[in-house]
Structure formats: structure tokens, C-alpha cells
Design an enzyme around this catalytic site. Structure first.
Site, PDB file in Angstrom:
ATOM      1  N   ASN A 212       0.809  -1.229   0.000  1.00 37.97           N
ATOM      2  CA  ASN A 212       0.000   0.000   0.000  1.00 37.97           C
ATOM      3  C   ASN A 212       0.837   1.272   0.000  1.00 37.97           C
ATOM      4  O   ASN A 212       0.297   2.376   0.036  1.00 37.97           O
ATOM      5  CB  ASN A 212      -0.922   0.026   1.223  1.00 37.97           C
ATOM      6  CG  ASN A 212      -1.968  -1.055   1.162  1.00 37.97           C
ATOM      7  OD1 ASN A 212      -2.283  -1.537   0.079  1.00 37.97           O
ATOM      8  ND2 ASN A 212      -2.510  -1.441   2.308  1.00 37.97           N
ATOM      9  N   ARG A 235      -1.921   5.153   7.940  1.00 31.46           N
ATOM     10  CA  ARG A 235      -0.468   5.089   8.046  1.00 31.46           C
ATOM     11  C   ARG A 235       0.150   6.094   7.071  1.00 31.46           C
ATOM     12  O   ARG A 235      -0.324   6.252   5.949  1.00 31.46           O
ATOM     13  CB  ARG A 235       0.047   3.678   7.705  1.00 31.46           C
ATOM     14  CG  ARG A 235      -0.044   2.690   8.868  1.00 31.46           C
ATOM     15  CD  ARG A 235       0.937   3.055   9.975  1.00 31.46           C
ATOM     16  NE  ARG A 235       0.919   2.147  11.084  1.00 31.46           N
ATOM     17  CZ  ARG A 235       0.197   2.303  12.212  1.00 31.46           C
ATOM     18  NH1 ARG A 235      -0.586   3.353  12.359  1.00 31.46           N
ATOM     19  NH2 ARG A 235       0.272   1.422  13.182  1.00 31.46           N
ATOM     20  N   ASP A 259      -3.474  12.609   9.877  1.00 31.29           N
ATOM     21  CA  ASP A 259      -3.150  12.291  11.271  1.00 31.29           C
ATOM     22  C   ASP A 259      -1.849  11.499  11.326  1.00 31.29           C
ATOM     23  O   ASP A 259      -1.320  11.246  12.405  1.00 31.29           O
ATOM     24  CB  ASP A 259      -4.299  11.477  11.882  1.00 31.29           C
ATOM     25  CG  ASP A 259      -4.090  11.222  13.360  1.00 31.29           C
ATOM     26  OD1 ASP A 259      -3.960  12.216  14.107  1.00 31.29           O
ATOM     27  OD2 ASP A 259      -4.016  10.038  13.771  1.00 31.29           O
ATOM     28  N   GLU A 264       6.964  10.654  10.318  1.00 38.19           N
ATOM     29  CA  GLU A 264       6.468  11.149  11.609  1.00 38.19           C
ATOM     30  C   GLU A 264       7.263  10.661  12.819  1.00 38.19           C
ATOM     31  O   GLU A 264       7.190  11.271  13.889  1.00 38.19           O
ATOM     32  CB  GLU A 264       4.998  10.759  11.804  1.00 38.19           C
ATOM     33  CG  GLU A 264       4.773   9.279  12.101  1.00 38.19           C
ATOM     34  CD  GLU A 264       3.301   8.954  12.322  1.00 38.19           C
ATOM     35  OE1 GLU A 264       2.505   9.206  11.413  1.00 38.19           O
ATOM     36  OE2 GLU A 264       2.974   8.431  13.403  1.00 38.19           O
ATOM     37  N   HIS A 296      -0.849  12.151  14.971  1.00 31.38           N
ATOM     38  CA  HIS A 296      -1.202  10.750  15.242  1.00 31.38           C
ATOM     39  C   HIS A 296      -2.025  10.634  16.532  1.00 31.38           C
ATOM     40  O   HIS A 296      -1.744   9.791  17.394  1.00 31.38           O
ATOM     41  CB  HIS A 296       0.053   9.869  15.320  1.00 31.38           C
ATOM     42  CG  HIS A 296      -0.191   8.457  14.872  1.00 31.38           C
ATOM     43  ND1 HIS A 296       0.685   7.748  14.083  1.00 31.38           N
ATOM     44  CD2 HIS A 296      -1.223   7.614  15.099  1.00 31.38           C
ATOM     45  CE1 HIS A 296       0.212   6.532  13.867  1.00 31.38           C
ATOM     46  NE2 HIS A 296      -0.958   6.431  14.480  1.00 31.38           N
TER      47      HIS A 296
HETATM   48  C1  COI Z   1      -1.687   1.887  16.161  1.00 34.46           C
HETATM   49  O1  COI Z   1      -2.359   1.411  17.066  1.00 34.46           O
HETATM   50  O2  COI Z   1      -1.041   1.164  15.382  1.00 34.46           O
HETATM   51  C2  COI Z   1      -1.645   3.323  16.010  1.00 34.46           C
HETATM   52  O3  COI Z   1      -1.638   3.803  14.913  1.00 34.46           O
HETATM   53  C3  COI Z   1      -1.481   4.141  17.241  1.00 34.46           C
HETATM   54  C4  COI Z   1      -0.112   4.554  17.451  1.00 34.46           C
HETATM   55  C5  COI Z   1       1.032   3.726  17.129  1.00 34.46           C
HETATM   56  C6  COI Z   1       0.193   5.874  18.005  1.00 34.46           C
END
Ligand code: COI
Length: 332
Positions: A212, A235, A259, A264, A296
Site C-alpha cells: 500500500n 499510516r 493524522d 512522523e 497521530h
Molecule cells: C496503532 O495502534 O497502530 C496506532 O496507529 C497508534 C499509534 C502507534 C500511536
């Protein structure tokens, strides 16, 4: 039974204390350190490790755990994209994650950010702060008049679809693994190209798998409608940031809410007050009135954090008891 808990944050303490009170047979030692080759040594003598971080879980770190015979790793988040899969398999480390801690947290955030863009609240907020209370020119758009294209119909995408429908939007979706119930409703289009051609809003709820990577790029943006809105709560690697910026510059993209961001790690959830960002592209995005950047935080609710701690701790205890939790990570 002893569990080493890494990367403990203040906001996780109540949930951890509650879990410990209900599981007096488990000794938990917590640290705010991330899991690195150095800190992995702290797990000596423990039966399992519970952790959460966006930095990679490297072969080196996993090797230290394996050498200590700590072969259970429970992540408190959904994404398993930062784990060295070959090393996990080679060392026989069992991994669990939290595939669904609160899909609503993330789905709600996508809808909130989209409605903010449609009603141009960032521009109004700025004007109002300067005591300019005029209406024009920030006329808004209604969500019910939009065709929302949802990419990815897992737990989060499905909750988002229900909320969008509640607003009266027309929802179309694409997922290589369609959901039977949604398919029966006739919500799916046959290809991403079809979705891009029809959608006024493209919202991403797909995993960050290598397949992706940069699914939103110059070529796919060109296939979208003029004035499209793009939302990404999934993501960062799903969007080619340069292509996004070019699409915003040309006006092809009317607005974006991100987000997550491809660079990041080390940037989000850090205090940059009084400092210069090491990355000109995030500065570029933050300076735009039609772009909403959130660091995020879509997942970051009391409910979600509580569930992340509880589900990960339960899973690790299950591993230690020699069973396989239903949240075991499936690497493929
Ligand atoms: C996840 O749960 O994978 C998320 O995207 C939250 C995070 C790592 C801040």
C-alpha cells in the site's frame, strides 16, 4: 509470572493499575523507556514483555530478548509494521497486538477532521481570533452532498462508513478483501480507479503494508476529481507527501487532513516549541489553511488507551500460560 512493561505513559497508569489489581498472580514492572537493544536487558528474568512504540523493533532488540529466553511480546497497538518479521520468526518470538481497541476513536477523528475542512473552520477560527466576524468568503460544503470513498473496510473503515452514512453522505468503498455485509449493500466499487473517479472525499483506512506504500501518488491523484478532499488516519506511508503538496498547490486537492505522516517518527508526539522542524514538508503542510495536521492523535482517547493496556496485558498473560491469545499477530 512476571511481565516487563515498556514505554509506560502517565495516561496508561490507571488502566495498568486496574489490570494489576485484577491479576494479583502477575508481577508487573514498568518503565517509561522504549524497547531498544540496551533496555531489552531489563527483561532478564521476566516471562513476557508488553510494549508500545513507533520506533522499529529491530533484529538486535529481538535477539537480546531471545537470548534472555523472553519469547512473548505483546504490543499495545494495532500496527505490526515496525517489527522485524524475519527475526521474530527466526527466534521463535510470539507476538500479539491489539487489532481493535476502539475503532470509533479513529473513525470519529476522520469524520471530525473532514467536517472541519468542509465547513472551513480552520479559516474561521483564524478570522474570529482576529475579531473578524464576517461570513464570506468561507462558504462551506455539506457532508450529505459528498460522495465519500472509503479505502479499507476493516474495523475502522466500517465504523467510519456508518458515521458518514449517519450524516447522509453517499458512501462507496474499495477493499481487496470485501466485507460480506457491505458487499450485500452494494457499497463496493470494483477498483481504486473507479473510487477515485467518483469520490469527492478519499479517506484512507487501509494498513501500512508495503503493497500500500504511496497508494496516493501523482498518478492516482490525477485520477481523482478536481477539488477532492483527502483524509488519512491510517499510516503515513500510504501518501506520497510530495505528490500531496503538488496536488494542494495546483488546487486539484481542495483540502487534506492527515493524522499520520511518512516521516512522523521522532516528529510527532514531541515538543517543537521554539524549535525548527527538521522537515520542510511538515512545515509546508502546517502553514496551509486547508490542511489539518494532527500528530497521530486519532487513536488517543481514554477508552482506546484503556483497552490497549488491558488487551495487551491479557494477551501476554495468555502467552505465558502457554496458550495462544486471539489477538496473536499474523505476519504474512
Ligand atoms: C496503532 O495502534 O497502530 C496506532 O496507529 C497508534 C499509534 C502507534 C500511536
Amino acid at each position: 509470572m512476571k511481565i516487563m512493561f515498556y514505554a509506560l505513559r502517565e495516561d496508561e497508569k490507571p488502566a495498568l493499575a486496574e489490570w494489576e489489581a485484577a491479576n494479583k498472580d502477575v508481577e508487573v514492572v514498568a518503565t517509561d523507556e522504549l524497547l531498544t537493544p540496551e533496555t531489552a536487558k531489563l527483561a532478564a528474568g521476566f516471562d513476557g514483555v508488553v510494549t508500545f512504540q513507533q520506533l522499529p523493533y529491530t533484529r538486535e532488540t529481538l535477539q537480546v530478548l531471545a537470548d534472555l529466553d523472553v519469547k512473548n511480546l505483546s504490543l499495545r497497538n494495532v500496527g505490526i509494521d515496525n517489527i522485524d518479521v524475519d527475526a521474530v520468526n527466526e527466534f521463535g518470538i510470539k507476538v500479539s497486538h491489539v487489532p481493535s481497541y476502539s475503532p470509533n476513536a479513529i473513525a470519529e477523528h476522520s469524520v471530525i477532521q473532514l467536517t472541519r475542512l468542509l465547513r472551513r473552520t480552520p479559516e474561521y477560527d483564524k478570522k474570529i481570533a482576529q475579531r473578524d466576524l464576517r461570513w464570506a468568503p468561507e462558504i462551506g460544503k455539506e457532508l450529505r452532498m459528498q460522495t465519500v470513498g472509503v479505502i479499507g473496510t476493516g474495523n475502522i473503515g466500517r465504523v467510519a462508513i456508518n458515521i458518514f452514512k449517519g450524516f447522509g453522505a453517499k458512501v462507496i468503498a474499495f477493499d481487496p478483501y470485501p466485507n460480506a455485509e457491505l458487499a450485500a449493500e452494494g457499497i463496493y466499487v470494483d477498483s481504486l480507479d473507479e473510487l477515485f473517479a467518483q469520490a469527492d472525499v478519499v479517506t484512507l483506512h487501509a494498513p501500512g503494508l508495503p503493497a500500500n506504500d504511496h497508494m496516493i501518488n501523482a498518478e492516482t491523484i490525477a485520477k481523482m476529481k478536481d477539488g477532492v478532499f483527502v483524509v488519512n488516519v491510517s499510516r503515513g506511508n500510504l501518501i506520497d507527501t510530495d505528490a500531496l503538496i503538488a496536488g494542494l498547490d495546483s488546487g486539484k486537492i481542495a483540502g487534506a487532513a492527515i493524522d499520520v505522516y511518512e516521516d512522523e517518527v521522532g516528529l510527532f508526539n514531541a515538543d517543537w516549541r521554539g524549535k525548527v522542524f527538521p522537515d520542510a514538508r511538515i512545515e509546508n503542510l502546517l502553514n496551509r489553511d486547508n490542511v489539518l495536521v494532527s500528530p497521530h492523535t486519532a487513536f488517543y482517547t481514554e477508552t482506546a488507551v484503556g483497552q490497549m493496556v488491558k488487551i495487551a496485558m491479557d494477551a501476554n498473560k495468555t502467552f505465558i500460560m502457554g496458550q495462544v491469545p486471539d489477538v496473536v499477530a499474523k505476519f504474512n
